[in-house]
Enzyme design. Structure first.
Site, PDB file in Angstrom:
ATOM      1  N   ASP A  13       0.848  -1.203   0.000  1.00 32.99           N
ATOM      2  CA  ASP A  13       0.000   0.000   0.000  1.00 32.99           C
ATOM      3  C   ASP A  13       0.884   1.254   0.000  1.00 32.99           C
ATOM      4  OD1 ASP A  13       0.993  -0.422   2.584  1.00 32.99           O
ATOM      5  OD2 ASP A  13      -0.781   0.409   3.578  1.00 32.99           O
ATOM      6  N   HIS A 246       9.645  -0.313   8.819  1.00 31.96           N
ATOM      7  CA  HIS A 246       8.719  -1.430   9.037  1.00 31.96           C
ATOM      8  C   HIS A 246       8.741  -2.431   7.875  1.00 31.96           C
ATOM      9  CE1 HIS A 246       6.739   0.535  12.451  1.00 31.96           C
ATOM     10  NE2 HIS A 246       6.573   1.620  11.716  1.00 31.96           N
TER      11      HIS A 246
HETATM   12 CA   LIG Z   1       2.967  -0.687   3.915  1.00 40.04          CA
END
Ligand SMILES: [Ca+2]
Length: 308
Positions: A13, A246
Site C-alpha cells: 500500500d 517497518h
Molecule cells: Ca505498507
C-alpha cells in the site's frame, strides 16, 4: 554457484516505507519480484496503485502492477494516515507530471492465485499492507495455502518492547485496517512469518545516516528524499530522530533471518471492541513464526549496504 532467486509477490500500500522496501528488493539479486499487488491502507487504492506504478517507473522495475482491494472484507475503510505518509501517500514528494498508465490486467487476488499455481512451492507472498488481498485469494482458492513457499507479513504487536499498537493502544495499522482478513490469513494452514512492531520499531534509520547515504548514488538520494516528511512525522509523534523501516524489515526477515529472534506460536487477532486488530499468543491453531525481536542497528546497516 548461487541458488536461484526466491520468487516474491509484494502485496503493498505505498506508502513511504513500502517505497524503501521496493528499493531494497531491487537491490537484492536473491529476490525476484514476480508482481506488485496493491491494496488500500496508507491511502485509498487508487492512490496506492498510482504510487506503485510511479515507483515502478522511478526505480526501473519491470514487474506487473495489479490493483487490489479498495476496502476491508466486511467493514468501512478507515481514514488514511496522511499525517504520516502525506496526502499523496509518498510523503508528498513531487511526482512530477507522471500520468500513470493503467494497472496491468487482472485483479490482485486473482493474479496471486494464478502465480502461486504457476510456480508451485516457489512463491513467497510478502504482505506489507492490510491483508485483504491475501484473504480474498485464500477464500477463492484455499489450495494455494499448500502451494506457496511462504507468507511473510509485516503486522501485529505483542508488547514485547512495551509497544502494543501504533494506530490504537492495542493494534498495529496493517492488521487493524482489516482485522477479519488478518484473522483468516493468520489461521490458514500456510507457512507464515509475522514481523510485528516488536521487531520493526527497533529498526530506526537515523536522519544523519539518511543524509549521508543521499551523497552515495541515486538509490540513497531517493531514499533520503522520499523519507523526509515521514521522518518528521516520527519526530513529532514518537520523538524519534529517524524513520522506522517497518516494511523493509519484512523483506530482511526473508533474506537475513539471523537478524531476528523468533517465537513459534499460534496467534489470534481480535475483530471487535476497542481491542480490534490486537494480536495475542494462543494455544490453539496453526503455529506461525513471529519475529519478536530484531537487531535494529545491524538491520539498518544491512539496508544501507544493499542500497550502496
Ligand atoms: Ca505498507
Amino acid at each position: 554457484m548461487s541458488a536461484s532467486p526466491r520468487l516474491v509477490i509484494l502485496d503493498t500500500d505505498p506508502g513511504v516505507d513500502d517505497a524503501l522496501a521496493l528499493l531494497y528488493l531491487r537491490a537484492r539479486s536473491d529476490l525476484r519480484l514476480l508482481a506488485i499487488t496493491t491494496v488500500f491502507g496508507n491511502a485509498d487504492v487508487e492512490t496506492t496503485t498510482r504510487n506503485a506504478l510511479w515507483l515502478r517507473t522511478r526505480l526501473g522495475l519491470s514487474a506487473p502492477v495489479h490493483r487490489g482491494a479498495a476496502a476491508p472484507l466486511s467493514r468501512p475503510r478507515g481514514h488514511a494516515p496522511t499525517h504520516v505518509h502525506g496526502e499523496n501517500g509518498l510523503g508528498d514528494i513531487d511526482l512530477g507530471d507522471f500520468a500513470p498508465p493503467p494497472a496491468d490486467p487482472g485483479v490482485a487476488h486473482e493474479r496471486i492465485i494464478d502465480l502461486v499455481r504457476a510456480h508451485p512451492g516457489a512463491v513467497t507472498l510478502v504482505a506489507i499492507g492490510p491483508l485483504t488481498n491475501l484473504a480474498l485469494a485464500l477464500r477463492a482458492a484455499p489450495d494455494i495455502a499448500g502451494q506457496v513457499h511462504g507468507v511473510t507479513i509485516m503486522g501485529g504487536a505483542f508488547g514485547g518492547d512495551g509497544r502494543s499498537g501504533n494506530v490504537t493502544p492495542f493494534a498495529e495499522a496493517n492488521l487493524h485496517n482489516d482485522p477479519e482478513a488478518a484473522a483468516q490469513v493468520l489461521a490458514a494452514p500456510w507457512p507464515i512469518t509475522l514481523v510485528p512492531l516488536d521487531a520493526t520499531m527497533a529498526c530506526v534509520w537515523p536522519d544523519t545516516a539518511a543524509s549521508h547515504l543521499a551523497r552515495h548514488g541515486d538509490a540513497g538520494r531517493f531514499a533520503h528524499h522520499v523519507t523526509r516528511s515521514y521522518a518528521q512525522a516520527y519526530a513529532r509523534h514518537e520523538g524519534l530522530a529517524g524513520c522506522v523501516l517497518h516494511d523493509v524489515a519484512a523483506l530482511v526477515s526473508l533474506t537475513t533471518p539471523a537478524l531476528f529472534s523468533t517465537r513459534s506460536s499460534a496467534v489470534s487477532v481480535a475483530t471487535s471492541g476497542e481491542r480490534t486488530g490486537q494480536t495475542a499468543w494462543v494455544a490453539d491453531g496453526p503455529s506461525i513464526a513471529v519475529r519478536v525481536q530484531a537487531n535494529g542497528p545491524a538491520l539498518v546497516s544491512h539496508f544501507e549496504q544493499a542500497l550502496t
